[in-house]
Design a protein around this motif. Structure first.
Motif, PDB file in Angstrom:
ATOM      1  N   ALA A   1      42.932  50.542  39.734  1.00  0.00           N
ATOM      2  CA  ALA A   1      42.520  51.024  40.950  1.00  0.00           C
ATOM      3  C   ALA A   1      43.617  50.960  41.865  1.00  0.00           C
ATOM      4  O   ALA A   1      43.876  51.847  42.580  1.00  0.00           O
ATOM      5  CB  ALA A   1      41.626  49.929  41.562  1.00  0.00           C
ATOM      6  N   LEU A   2      44.540  50.310  41.871  1.00  0.00           N
ATOM      7  CA  LEU A   2      46.033  50.415  42.406  1.00  0.00           C
ATOM      8  C   LEU A   2      47.111  51.537  42.098  1.00  0.00           C
ATOM      9  O   LEU A   2      47.974  51.408  42.805  1.00  0.00           O
ATOM     10  CB  LEU A   2      46.676  49.238  42.791  1.00  0.00           C
ATOM     11  CG  LEU A   2      45.553  48.035  43.560  1.00  0.00           C
ATOM     12  CD1 LEU A   2      46.509  46.744  43.723  1.00  0.00           C
ATOM     13  CD2 LEU A   2      45.180  48.490  44.930  1.00  0.00           C
TER      14      LEU A   2
ATOM     15  N   PHE B   1      37.776  47.861  41.323  1.00  0.00           N
ATOM     16  CA  PHE B   1      38.372  47.020  42.409  1.00  0.00           C
ATOM     17  C   PHE B   1      37.769  45.603  42.572  1.00  0.00           C
ATOM     18  O   PHE B   1      36.917  45.174  42.935  1.00  0.00           O
ATOM     19  CB  PHE B   1      37.727  47.682  43.817  1.00  0.00           C
ATOM     20  CG  PHE B   1      38.680  48.926  44.171  1.00  0.00           C
ATOM     21  CD1 PHE B   1      39.756  49.079  44.896  1.00  0.00           C
ATOM     22  CD2 PHE B   1      38.071  50.141  43.633  1.00  0.00           C
ATOM     23  CE1 PHE B   1      40.445  50.307  44.880  1.00  0.00           C
ATOM     24  CE2 PHE B   1      38.857  51.423  43.838  1.00  0.00           C
ATOM     25  CZ  PHE B   1      39.795  51.357  44.624  1.00  0.00           C
ATOM     26  N   ASP B   2      38.702  44.705  41.669  1.00  0.00           N
ATOM     27  CA  ASP B   2      38.143  43.548  41.146  1.00  0.00           C
ATOM     28  C   ASP B   2      38.549  42.576  42.384  1.00  0.00           C
ATOM     29  O   ASP B   2      39.109  43.036  43.572  1.00  0.00           O
ATOM     30  CB  ASP B   2      38.786  42.922  40.199  1.00  0.00           C
ATOM     31  CG  ASP B   2      40.220  42.979  39.899  1.00  0.00           C
ATOM     32  OD1 ASP B   2      40.823  43.025  40.903  1.00  0.00           O
ATOM     33  OD2 ASP B   2      40.735  43.217  38.838  1.00  0.00           O
TER      34      ASP B   2
ATOM     35  N   ALA C   1      40.961  40.389  42.959  1.00  0.00           N
ATOM     36  CA  ALA C   1      42.433  40.255  43.082  1.00  0.00           C
ATOM     37  C   ALA C   1      42.765  41.550  43.886  1.00  0.00           C
ATOM     38  O   ALA C   1      43.632  41.423  44.903  1.00  0.00           O
ATOM     39  CB  ALA C   1      43.230  40.207  42.042  1.00  0.00           C
ATOM     40  N   VAL C   2      42.213  42.760  43.457  1.00  0.00           N
ATOM     41  CA  VAL C   2      42.845  43.911  44.102  1.00  0.00           C
ATOM     42  C   VAL C   2      42.190  43.901  45.636  1.00  0.00           C
ATOM     43  O   VAL C   2      42.603  44.337  46.463  1.00  0.00           O
ATOM     44  CB  VAL C   2      42.219  45.005  43.404  1.00  0.00           C
ATOM     45  CG1 VAL C   2      42.467  46.451  44.321  1.00  0.00           C
ATOM     46  CG2 VAL C   2      43.036  45.149  42.005  1.00  0.00           C
ATOM     47  N   LEU C   3      41.022  43.558  45.889  1.00  0.00           N
ATOM     48  CA  LEU C   3      40.369  43.695  47.063  1.00  0.00           C
ATOM     49  C   LEU C   3      41.108  42.520  48.086  1.00  0.00           C
ATOM     50  O   LEU C   3      41.202  42.853  49.327  1.00  0.00           O
ATOM     51  CB  LEU C   3      38.633  43.294  47.121  1.00  0.00           C
ATOM     52  CG  LEU C   3      38.159  44.384  46.148  1.00  0.00           C
ATOM     53  CD1 LEU C   3      36.451  43.785  45.923  1.00  0.00           C
ATOM     54  CD2 LEU C   3      37.599  45.646  47.210  1.00  0.00           C
ATOM     55  N   THR C   4      41.503  41.459  47.532  1.00  0.00           N
ATOM     56  CA  THR C   4      42.245  40.616  48.463  1.00  0.00           C
ATOM     57  C   THR C   4      43.377  40.926  48.827  1.00  0.00           C
ATOM     58  O   THR C   4      43.970  40.962  50.002  1.00  0.00           O
ATOM     59  CB  THR C   4      42.381  39.289  47.585  1.00  0.00           C
ATOM     60  OG1 THR C   4      41.036  38.786  47.173  1.00  0.00           O
ATOM     61  CG2 THR C   4      43.067  38.095  48.291  1.00  0.00           C
ATOM     62  N   PHE C   5      44.100  41.710  48.068  1.00  0.00           N
ATOM     63  CA  PHE C   5      45.606  42.514  48.430  1.00  0.00           C
ATOM     64  C   PHE C   5      44.981  43.327  49.399  1.00  0.00           C
ATOM     65  O   PHE C   5      45.727  43.447  50.497  1.00  0.00           O
ATOM     66  CB  PHE C   5      46.038  43.149  47.161  1.00  0.00           C
ATOM     67  CG  PHE C   5      47.090  44.039  47.474  1.00  0.00           C
ATOM     68  CD1 PHE C   5      48.228  43.794  47.681  1.00  0.00           C
ATOM     69  CD2 PHE C   5      46.767  45.528  47.375  1.00  0.00           C
ATOM     70  CE1 PHE C   5      49.272  44.550  47.927  1.00  0.00           C
ATOM     71  CE2 PHE C   5      47.970  46.449  47.564  1.00  0.00           C
ATOM     72  CZ  PHE C   5      49.106  46.011  48.241  1.00  0.00           C
ATOM     73  N   LEU C   6      44.041  44.256  49.266  1.00  0.00           N
ATOM     74  CA  LEU C   6      43.744  45.370  50.363  1.00  0.00           C
ATOM     75  C   LEU C   6      43.405  44.866  51.536  1.00  0.00           C
ATOM     76  O   LEU C   6      43.869  45.081  52.768  1.00  0.00           O
ATOM     77  CB  LEU C   6      42.592  46.170  49.919  1.00  0.00           C
ATOM     78  CG  LEU C   6      42.991  47.144  48.665  1.00  0.00           C
ATOM     79  CD1 LEU C   6      41.847  47.674  48.215  1.00  0.00           C
ATOM     80  CD2 LEU C   6      44.237  47.868  48.935  1.00  0.00           C
TER      81      LEU C   6
ATOM     82  N   LEU D   1      34.171  49.659  48.142  1.00  0.00           N
ATOM     83  CA  LEU D   1      35.032  49.693  47.116  1.00  0.00           C
ATOM     84  C   LEU D   1      34.568  48.542  45.946  1.00  0.00           C
ATOM     85  O   LEU D   1      34.809  48.687  44.677  1.00  0.00           O
ATOM     86  CB  LEU D   1      36.440  49.296  47.472  1.00  0.00           C
ATOM     87  CG  LEU D   1      37.291  50.550  48.106  1.00  0.00           C
ATOM     88  CD1 LEU D   1      38.490  49.837  48.652  1.00  0.00           C
ATOM     89  CD2 LEU D   1      37.325  51.540  47.502  1.00  0.00           C
ATOM     90  N   ALA D   2      34.070  47.350  46.437  1.00  0.00           N
ATOM     91  CA  ALA D   2      33.737  46.407  45.469  1.00  0.00           C
ATOM     92  C   ALA D   2      32.782  46.873  44.565  1.00  0.00           C
ATOM     93  O   ALA D   2      32.592  46.435  43.513  1.00  0.00           O
ATOM     94  CB  ALA D   2      33.131  45.115  46.332  1.00  0.00           C
TER      95      ALA D   2
END
Length: 448
Positions: free
Chosen positions: A16-17, A73-74, A76-81, A95-96
């Motif tokens: 996703a990233l 968008f797991d 970890a990815v959502l937390t980064f965003l 996105l989730a």
């Protein structure tokens, strides 16, 4: 799915990233504007081939399918965003639950293409399609460039096999993708074990100059290698004096020696001398492998030399001077509203500067002449003419978010061999030229 299949580090949870930030900012704005759910059609194409090239080769389709399937968008990815404040909470919530649920059509991997060819068509809502732009382009641009270079090299090599050995000349993950694309384009083997592990490509490798230098004498090095790998091994003979090394190689391995490798010098001259020496020593079946910064032009120049195989590294993994295919991902049609039944409206970029596009959801077909040889790449937005109905190029790859067109890598490799053979003979000329097929557009009113 195991992310190792994508050539990713094991700690990367999704693709996703593998995107640009503006994909997410467009999504955020479209959600706020109420346009995110409009049905849309994006197409991947290139406006021109690399300068002087006569055809392109589709590479990376299988990797695209894996990447789309793994686009999630797991946490970890959502937390980064969230921490970077790249998008707002409403967008994060959307996105989730992201899953691509649309359709993808495309030229099958290994097929050839030309300027304007709709190499891949992505259909769904604007929101779900726009997010895939960068990951799709990054894969197709890289792999198609390598596949095209490999195709030119394999055409120049004829029946002589090619060994991909460029891992040390590029990024470690790009090396795996390059090996895969090279195999599609006609290479027979790779030195890269990760590529062999992930994609089943045959692997080869024996020794480097360091192995010879390690031992007290060249004879000791050769003896150690033969003792371990057998008489069918390939001995590297240009660490010191080539003629002396060839004599020693046959003395150690006997006339059953599998091959010798030459990695420096005037390859044309040295190959002739080595062949003569091997024959005089009775090693008539011992093959000659040449390496050393080869490209398609160097390979062609060795056509008359007594060479049995070529090893190619740097020039292959850098696309032989063209490391990208310059593909773009453009919106060509969108619905008038978010209503799933709303009709599609063609859209196109019309700005000056050579970056225009042709609107409309396109089909593609390859017209043949009376001899069964391709003569034109025909694109259209209306009905497909009856004469071209069985010559259409796009196949369904993803339907309703589910991959429907996985295939063995050998299928793509064999497809490329057939596709290239169906082009005019001038396609494999190495001299600079225009695309070997013209691209013709049929507007909706011209279909019948």
């Amino acid at each position: 799915m195991n992310t190792a299949d994508l050539g990713l580090p094991v700690d990367v949870p999704s693709t996703a990233l593998f995107t640009d930030q503006y994909e997410l900012t467009m999504l955020r704005a479209a959600l706020a504007a109420g346009t995110a759910e409009r049905r849309s059609v994006f197409e991947v194409f290139t406006r021109r081939l690399p300068n002087g090239r006569r055809y392109g080769v589709v590479g990376g389709t299988g990797r695209v399918l894996d990447a789309v399937e793994n686009f999630r968008f797991d946490t970890a990815v959502l937390t980064f965003l969230r921490e970077r404040e790249i998008v707002d909470e409403e967008t994060l919530d959307w996105l989730a639950g992201y899953r691509f649920r649309g359709d993808i059509w495309g030229y099958p991997e290994g097929e050839v293409y030309f300027p304007g060819s709709p190499i891949m068509r992505v259909e769904g809502t604007f929101a779900e399609c726009v997010l895939l732009e960068t990951v799709i382009l990054s894969i197709l641009n890289h792999d198609s460039a390598i596949a095209a270079a490999a195709s030119r090299m394999s055409a120049a090599a004829g029946d002589r096999p090619l060994i991909e050995m460029g891992a040390r000349r590029t990024h470690e993950l790009a090396a795996v993708a390059a090996s895969r694309a090279a195999y599609v384009g006609g290479f027979a083997t790779t030195s890269d074990l990760a590529a062999g592990f992930r994609y089943g490509i045959p692997t080869v490798g024996t020794s480097a100059h360091a192995f010879t230098l390690l031992h007290d004498s060249e004879q000791d090095a050769f003896q150690a290698q033969v003792n371990t790998l057998g008489r069918g091994t390939t001995l590297l003979v240009d660490t010191y004096d080539v003629a002396e090394a060839v004599r020693t190689a046959v003395e150690v391995a006997g006339t059953e020696l599998g091959a010798v490798r030459i990695d420096s010098g005037d390859l044309l001259l040295v190959a002739h001398r080595v062949r003569q020496q091997l024959d005089e020593l009775g090693a008539r079946d011992t093959k000659i492998v040449v390496t050393s910064d080869l490209d398609e032009y160097a390979i062609a120049s060795l056509a008359a030399a007594p060479v049995d195989a070529y090893g190619v590294g740097t020039q292959l993994v850098t696309g032989s001077g063209h490391p990208t295919s310059s593909m773009v991902y453009k919106l060509v049609a969108r619905a008038e509203s978010a209503d799933p039944k709303a009709p599609l409206v063609p859209v196109a970029k019309k700005s000056t500067g050579g970056k225009t596009s042709v609107g409309g959801r396109k089909w593609a077909a390859r017209r043949l002449d009376s001899y069964g040889v391709a003569e034109a790449e025909v694109l259209g937005t209306g009905p497909v003419p009856a004469a071209l109905a069985d010559r259409q190029l796009l196949v369904e790859l993803v339907k309703g978010g589910e991959v429907v067109a996985r295939e063995p890598l050998d299928a793509a490799r064999e497809r490329h061999t057939r596709a290239r053979a169906g082009l005019p003979m001038s396609a494999t000329q190495l001299s600079r030229g225009e695309p070997v097929l013209p691209t013709e557009y049929l507007h909706e009113s011209s279909g019948s």
